[in-house]
Design an enzyme around this catalytic site. Structure first.
Site, PDB file in Angstrom:
ATOM      1  CB  CYS A 103      21.876  -0.266  44.161  1.00  7.48           C
ATOM      2  SG  CYS A 103      23.464  -1.102  44.037  1.00  7.48           S
TER       3      CYS A 103
ATOM      4  CB  CYS B 286      24.926   0.211  48.214  1.00  4.28           C
ATOM      5  SG  CYS B 286      24.295   1.365  46.972  1.00  4.28           S
TER       6      CYS B 286
ATOM      7  CB  CYS C 246      24.411   2.202  42.057  1.00  3.08           C
ATOM      8  SG  CYS C 246      24.265   2.665  43.804  1.00  3.08           S
TER       9      CYS C 246
ATOM     10  CB  CYS D  13      27.923   1.043  45.644  1.00  2.00           C
ATOM     11  SG  CYS D  13      26.833   0.110  44.533  1.00  2.00           S
TER      12      CYS D  13
ATOM     13  CG  ASP E  59      -2.170 -13.027  44.249  1.00  2.91           C
ATOM     14  OD1 ASP E  59      -2.967 -12.306  43.637  1.00  2.91           O
ATOM     15  OD2 ASP E  59      -1.386 -12.601  45.106  1.00  2.91           O
TER      16      ASP E  59
END
Length: 445
Positions: free
Chosen positions: A211, A214, A233, A236, A359
């Site tokens: 999340c 939080c 979540c 929260c 990359d």
């Protein structure tokens, strides 16, 4: 009359014409020249758009979504400025406006649909002040250029906050995009797919598992692909927003179909990810205040072009060209290829030029083992990093042929293949490969 602006437009048009004659894309050169001659050209031309300016941002699907939204607006009788080619940095955006301007240095447009590279929003947003922003998704992409995804999110959040009146049209199934929209404070609406469509066969690396509010690990009731799905979540309360434009009864196969609001949408494309692209364009046209009565008819005529599931016919062989430039996008490309149960050949071309990201370690996060099926009769690796691609396939026990020259690779598969060829390329291989395929298609006419 602004002589320097007129000169900038004329010079840009001349540069674009010359590059086209030489078989080069030329769009970014047109924008660069215009800026050199008259630096305020973008800001002034953008201010002449009569109604609204849309920008389309996100890791995957920007070009298709942007072009589809443009076509939808045009189907409503609107005049639209658009960077159709996918040149989405500052020079490419400038080019869209100057090449769309008249010889008098002014534009006549109701709307603008502008695809914008996420990192380039810092240079583009202050000039054009968008009214709407369509956000497709946020995946890991070009680590050497963007860094980790948090850097991209920070850039977008900074720029969104600088245009507080801009309305956001966001893929709510992506926890990263949804969090960014909620945290920005801008007015937002969401689109998404509320029920699972098909079981994911991949072992994908999923971004945004924690999340952003939080730090707790998100719980998913299902995934569509990558991190897209139904999340919440447990700590929260952050969760997937209820989408205003919700695709239901989604069918994926030789064609795509779904329902949204009271409309049945059908498109002759492959790839589940295209449901999101179509839904994003639909949400855009509806948010702009149109009823979208012509949307389905537009889809029947719409040709993605520019190497997005673009079709060619070369000496009896059906050739499909598609861009694949990061793990999430490549895994969806593989899904689209495997939806075709007929025998097929595959060419994979990987470059490592600056625009691609030098990359290429991301290749190890793609589920290439899914190509280990009987319907895949051959795989040819090509491009600058063909040896790396061959090694990647060797690690999942998939044999491949090596041909660094993409034209020779295509000619070989057309002459001695199944008649069904998929060409998957990353960014800088796209334009040159498309030109080769168009040339080969024209040789038989």
């Amino acid at each position: 009359m602004n002589i320097r602006r007129i000169l900038a437009v004329w010079a840009a048009k001349a540069a674009g014409f010359a590059c086209k004659k030489m078989g080069r894309q030329g769009v970014t050169w047109a924008g660069k020249i215009a800026l050199k001659i008259y630096p305020p050209v973008l800001k002034e031309l953008a201010s002449e758009v009569k109604k609204d300016i849309f920008v389309v941002c996100g890791t995957n699907g920007k070009t298709t979504t942007n072009n589809m939204l443009c076509a939808a607006l045009e189907a409503e009788g609107q005049k639209v400025i658009c960077n159709h080619t996918g040149s989405n940095m500052l020079n490419g955006v400038v080019a869209a406006f100057v090449l769309g301007a008249g010889l008098n240095g002014h534009i006549k447009a109701d709307y603008a649909c502008i695809e914008v590279d996420e990192a380039s929003t810092r240079y583009i947003f202050p000039q054009i002040k968008p009214d709407y922003m369509v956000m497709t998704n946020l995946f890991r992409d070009q680590l050497d250029r963007y860094g980790e995804i948090d850097i991209t999110m920070n850039i977008l959040e900074e720029m969104i906050r600088k245009v507080p009146k801009m309305k956001l049209i966001v893929n709510g199934d992506d926890a990263l995009s949804a969090y960014l929209a909620m945290d920005s404070g801008n007015d937002s609406i969401y689109y998404g797919i509320s029920k699972p469509v098909m079981k994911s066969k991949t072992n994908e690396i999923r971004e945004g598992r924690f999340c952003k509010r939080c730090g707790e690990r998100l719980q998913y009731s299902f995934y569509h692909y990558s991190q897209l799905g139904d999340y919440k979540c447990p700590k929260c309360g952050f969760c997937r927003p209820v989408p205003k434009y919700d695709a239901s009864d989604v069918q994926v196969g030789d064609q795509l179909s779904f329902r949204v609001e009271d409309k049945k949408i059908i498109a002759n494309y492959k790839g589940f990810y295209n449901v999101y692209n179509i839904l994003a364009a639909y949400a855009g046209i509806r948010t702009a205040g149109f009823g979208a009565e012509h949307f389905q008819n537009m889809l029947k005529k719409f040709n993605p072009e520019n190497g997005r599931m673009e079709q060619f016919r070369i000496q009896g062989t059906s050739v499909t060209l598609n861009l694949a430039k990061n793990p999430a996008g490549f895994n969806q490309n593989i899904s689209a290829v495997m939806q075709d149960s007929e025998p097929k050949d595959v060419i994979i071309a990987i470059n490592d030029n600056a625009q691609d990201g030098i990359d290429i370690s991301w290749l190890w996060d793609v589920d290439f083992d899914r190509f280990r099926e009987e319907s895949i009769r051959s795989i040819t690796v090509s491009g600058i990093r063909c040896q790396d691609m061959r090694l990647r396939l060797k690690y999942v026990d998939i044999p491949s042929m090596l041909e660094a020259d993409i034209e020779k690779a295509v000619r070989s598969r057309v002459a001695d293949g199944t008649g069904n060829l998929y060409v998957l390329v990353n960014y800088t291989a796209l334009f040159s490969t498309r030109n080769i395929l168009k040339k080969l298609e024209g040789e038989q006419k």
